[in-house]
Design a protein around this motif. Structure first.
Motif, short mmCIF file in Angstrom:
data_model
loop_
_atom_site.label_atom_id
_atom_site.label_comp_id
_atom_site.label_asym_id
_atom_site.label_seq_id
_atom_site.Cartn_x
_atom_site.Cartn_y
_atom_site.Cartn_z
N PHE A 37 10.88 -5.27 -10.83
CA PHE A 37 10.98 -5.96 -9.55
C PHE A 37 10.30 -5.17 -8.44
CE2 PHE A 37 14.67 -8.09 -11.61
CZ PHE A 37 14.21 -9.39 -11.48
N ARG A 38 10.34 -3.85 -8.51
CA ARG A 38 9.65 -3.05 -7.50
C ARG A 38 8.15 -3.33 -7.52
NH1 ARG A 38 12.47 2.99 -7.77
NH2 ARG A 38 14.47 2.38 -6.82
N VAL A 39 7.59 -3.44 -8.71
CA VAL A 39 6.15 -3.75 -8.81
C VAL A 39 5.89 -5.20 -8.42
CG1 VAL A 39 4.20 -3.88 -10.40
CG2 VAL A 39 5.82 -1.98 -10.58
N ALA A 40 6.76 -6.12 -8.85
CA ALA A 40 6.55 -7.54 -8.56
C ALA A 40 6.60 -7.83 -7.07
CB ALA A 40 7.59 -8.38 -9.30
N PHE A 41 7.54 -7.18 -6.36
CA PHE A 41 7.65 -7.42 -4.93
C PHE A 41 6.50 -6.82 -4.15
CE2 PHE A 41 12.54 -7.86 -5.20
CZ PHE A 41 12.39 -9.19 -5.53
N LEU A 42 5.77 -5.89 -4.75
CA LEU A 42 4.63 -5.28 -4.06
C LEU A 42 3.33 -6.05 -4.27
CD1 LEU A 42 5.15 -1.44 -4.62
CD2 LEU A 42 5.31 -2.70 -2.49
N LEU A 43 3.35 -7.03 -5.17
CA LEU A 43 2.11 -7.76 -5.47
C LEU A 43 1.51 -8.46 -4.26
CD1 LEU A 43 2.86 -9.30 -9.00
CD2 LEU A 43 1.31 -7.43 -8.42
N PRO A 44 2.29 -9.12 -3.38
CA PRO A 44 1.66 -9.75 -2.20
C PRO A 44 0.90 -8.78 -1.32
CG PRO A 44 3.88 -10.57 -2.50
CD PRO A 44 3.72 -9.43 -3.46
N LEU A 45 1.39 -7.52 -1.24
CA LEU A 45 0.71 -6.54 -0.42
C LEU A 45 -0.64 -6.16 -0.99
CD1 LEU A 45 1.00 -4.73 2.10
CD2 LEU A 45 2.05 -3.00 0.63
N MET A 46 -0.82 -6.33 -2.30
CA MET A 46 -2.08 -5.99 -2.94
C MET A 46 -3.14 -7.06 -2.74
SD MET A 46 -0.55 -4.53 -6.54
CE MET A 46 0.84 -3.41 -6.56
N LEU A 47 -2.74 -8.23 -2.26
CA LEU A 47 -3.67 -9.33 -2.05
C LEU A 47 -4.25 -9.28 -0.65
CD1 LEU A 47 -1.68 -12.27 -3.69
CD2 LEU A 47 -3.56 -10.98 -4.70
N SER A 48 -5.49 -9.72 -0.52
CA SER A 48 -6.10 -9.83 0.79
C SER A 48 -5.50 -11.02 1.53
CB SER A 48 -7.61 -10.00 0.64
OG SER A 48 -8.20 -10.39 1.86
N PRO A 49 -5.30 -10.91 2.86
CA PRO A 49 -4.82 -12.08 3.61
C PRO A 49 -5.73 -13.29 3.48
CG PRO A 49 -4.58 -10.09 4.93
CD PRO A 49 -5.35 -9.71 3.69
N VAL A 50 -7.02 -13.05 3.29
CA VAL A 50 -7.95 -14.17 3.08
C VAL A 50 -7.63 -14.87 1.77
CG1 VAL A 50 -10.36 -14.81 2.80
CG2 VAL A 50 -9.72 -13.03 4.44
N ALA A 51 -7.34 -14.08 0.72
CA ALA A 51 -6.97 -14.67 -0.56
C ALA A 51 -5.66 -15.44 -0.45
CB ALA A 51 -6.86 -13.59 -1.63
N VAL A 52 -4.71 -14.90 0.30
CA VAL A 52 -3.43 -15.59 0.50
C VAL A 52 -3.64 -16.91 1.24
CG1 VAL A 52 -1.19 -15.45 1.64
CG2 VAL A 52 -2.10 -13.46 0.44
N SER A 53 -4.50 -16.89 2.26
CA SER A 53 -4.73 -18.11 3.03
C SER A 53 -5.35 -19.20 2.18
CB SER A 53 -5.62 -17.79 4.23
OG SER A 53 -6.90 -17.33 3.81
N TRP A 54 -6.25 -18.84 1.27
CA TRP A 54 -6.86 -19.86 0.41
C TRP A 54 -5.92 -20.26 -0.72
CZ3 TRP A 54 -11.05 -22.82 0.98
CH2 TRP A 54 -11.95 -22.47 1.99
N MET A 55 -5.21 -19.30 -1.27
CA MET A 55 -4.34 -19.60 -2.41
C MET A 55 -3.13 -20.43 -1.98
SD MET A 55 -2.50 -16.89 -4.98
CE MET A 55 -1.63 -16.11 -3.62
N VAL A 56 -2.55 -20.12 -0.83
CA VAL A 56 -1.35 -20.82 -0.36
C VAL A 56 -1.71 -21.92 0.63
CG1 VAL A 56 0.87 -20.57 0.78
CG2 VAL A 56 0.04 -18.75 -0.73
N GLY A 57 -2.40 -21.55 1.71
CA GLY A 57 -2.67 -22.51 2.77
C GLY A 57 -3.62 -23.62 2.39
N LYS A 58 -4.67 -23.29 1.65
CA LYS A 58 -5.69 -24.28 1.29
C LYS A 58 -5.45 -24.95 -0.05
CE LYS A 58 -8.67 -24.15 4.74
NZ LYS A 58 -9.01 -25.35 5.52
N SER A 59 -4.61 -24.36 -0.90
CA SER A 59 -4.39 -24.92 -2.24
C SER A 59 -2.97 -25.47 -2.38
CB SER A 59 -4.68 -23.85 -3.30
OG SER A 59 -6.03 -23.43 -3.24
N MET A 60 -1.97 -24.59 -2.32
CA MET A 60 -0.61 -25.03 -2.56
C MET A 60 -0.08 -25.95 -1.47
SD MET A 60 1.11 -21.53 -4.07
CE MET A 60 2.60 -22.41 -4.50
N LEU A 61 -0.52 -25.73 -0.22
CA LEU A 61 -0.04 -26.56 0.89
C LEU A 61 -1.00 -27.67 1.26
CD1 LEU A 61 1.45 -23.78 3.23
CD2 LEU A 61 2.67 -25.28 1.63
#
Length: 395
Positions: A179-203
């Motif tokens: 869980f320590r590694v799993a909870f750190l995964l979002p921090l390893m992602l670029s905010p640009v990748a998060v915006s496309w993965m979540v904002g442009k795809s999932m939402l």
């Protein structure tokens, strides 16, 4: 050679420096400094249009600064001798920092009071306080500043979630390392990748999985279903209709769009606060909790009387660093909403970015950036003073 004589070899004594040498050392510094000031003044007057000297770039000021720096370093040796040589280990680095920070900031002030649109054939023209007046009447810029208050206030919610996760991961739970590694995964992602993965795809409101799932919940159930499933479907249909899930729009209204931006940014940076708090929790001696447990203190009492007070320095540091990151929020907004709807999700950084990219208004955008920098410096200074006073022990 005795130990006492050997020790004296490491002592730097004052050199005998003649008065003439000191005068020459001081003279070259003052002459080069006067030349630097004169060149910068002439180039500034040429830049704002009061003089026409034909300076196309700032290279004359750069050459004058290099000359002054060289004379300053040489004068240290001429005036102070061996002690001046020690100064040369630090002085060139300080001069380099000045050239990389101070001069660009001064040049930014020159641009801030200029009308410089990259699409205009006239180039940069000095316009006095016109940019300042435009900023004062720019409702979109002040709206972006107001949004930053909301975005910064959300940090306290992020802190509470990060503290809870850190307490969970500090306890004796199964698969704690996973869980320590799993909870750190979002921090390893670029905010640009998060915006496309979540904002442009999932939402995405048409084909995104979240929107399709909400429409499925809000859909009217088939009458062919068994009675229990039919009544559950009707209940979910009524709830979905009341919440507007039949046609979900995550970025259509101002409040919902702002909340979505906060959630995506929080999902990215909560692990950062969590790992700092977790490190602080692991540094607390276990004997304190064991002694409190022996004395009959409850878990809540142990947390409020031991954990939270001892974690204040780490907590304040994590919050201040998070505020600094939050004040730079731009990439998620630019990629997902572009500040919409109607500037409701704009941050100051994203607004300035569009001022540069879409309108090519370099002068006005630079003034907005400098004004924002002044606000940040003042706000962070006040917050650090308040944090220092709050954490000071009271006797």
């Amino acid at each position: 050679m005795s130990g006492e004589e050997g020790g004296k070899l490491h002592v730097v004594t004052a050199d005998h420096i003649s008065r003439t040498r000191r005068r020459w050392g001081s003279g070259i510094v003052w002459v080069s400094a006067a030349l630097l000031v004169a060149v910068m003044l002439l180039q500034t007057l040429d830049g704002i249009g009061y003089l026409s000297l034909g300076f196309e770039t700032w290279r004359p000021s750069l050459y004058a600064y290099l000359l002054w720096s060289t004379c300053l370093c040489a004068s240290q040796v001429m005036i102070r001798g061996e002690h001046g040589k020690r100064t040369l280990f630090v002085l060139p680095a300080a001069l380099f920092v000045i050239s990389m920070v101070v001069f660009p900031l001064l040049f930014g002030f020159v641009i801030a009071f200029s009308d410089w649109n990259l699409s205009s054939p006239d180039g940069r023209q000095f316009n006095g306080l016109d940019n300042l007046r435009q900023m004062w009447g720019d409702s979109f810029y002040w709206n972006a500043l107001g949004n930053m208050v909301w975005y910064s206030a959300a940090i306290m919610v992020e802190y509470a979630i990060a503290f809870g996760l850190a307490l969970l991961l500090n306890g004796q739970i199964r698969a704690r390392k996973f869980f320590r590694v799993a909870f750190l995964l979002p921090l390893m992602l670029s905010p640009v990748a998060v915006s496309w993965m979540v904002g442009k795809s999932m939402l995405e409101i048409r084909f995104g999985p979240i929107a399709r799932f909400l429409r499925w919940i809000a859909a009217e159930p088939s009458v062919d279903l068994p009675a229990p499933l039919y009544y559950i479907g009707m209940l979910s249909h009524e709830v979905g209709q009341w919440l507007g899930w039949a046609s979900p729009s995550f970025f259509g209204s101002a409040a919902v769009a702002r909340a979505m931006i906060m959630m995506m940014d929080a999902w990215t940076f909560i692990p950062f606060m969590m790992i700092m708090i977790l490190a602080g929790l692991q540094a607390i001696p276990r004997e304190l909790f064991e002694a409190a447990e022996v004395d009959g203190a409850s878990r809540w009492r142990r947390f409020w009387e031991i954990t939270f007070p001892l974690m204040l320095p780490v907590s304040v540091t994590a919050i201040l660093i998070r505020i600094i990151f939050k004040l730079k929020l731009a990439d998620i907004i630019i990629n997902v909403t572009s500040g919409g709807p109607g500037g409701a999700t704009d941050s100051v950084t994203s607004f300035i970015f569009r001022e540069y990219r879409d309108r090519s208004n370099v002068g006005y955008g630079t003034l907005l950036a400098i004004f924002y920098l002044v606000i940040i410096v003042i706000a962070m200074t006040i917050l650090m003073k308040l944090a220092e006073r709050w954490m000071k022990p009271r006797y």
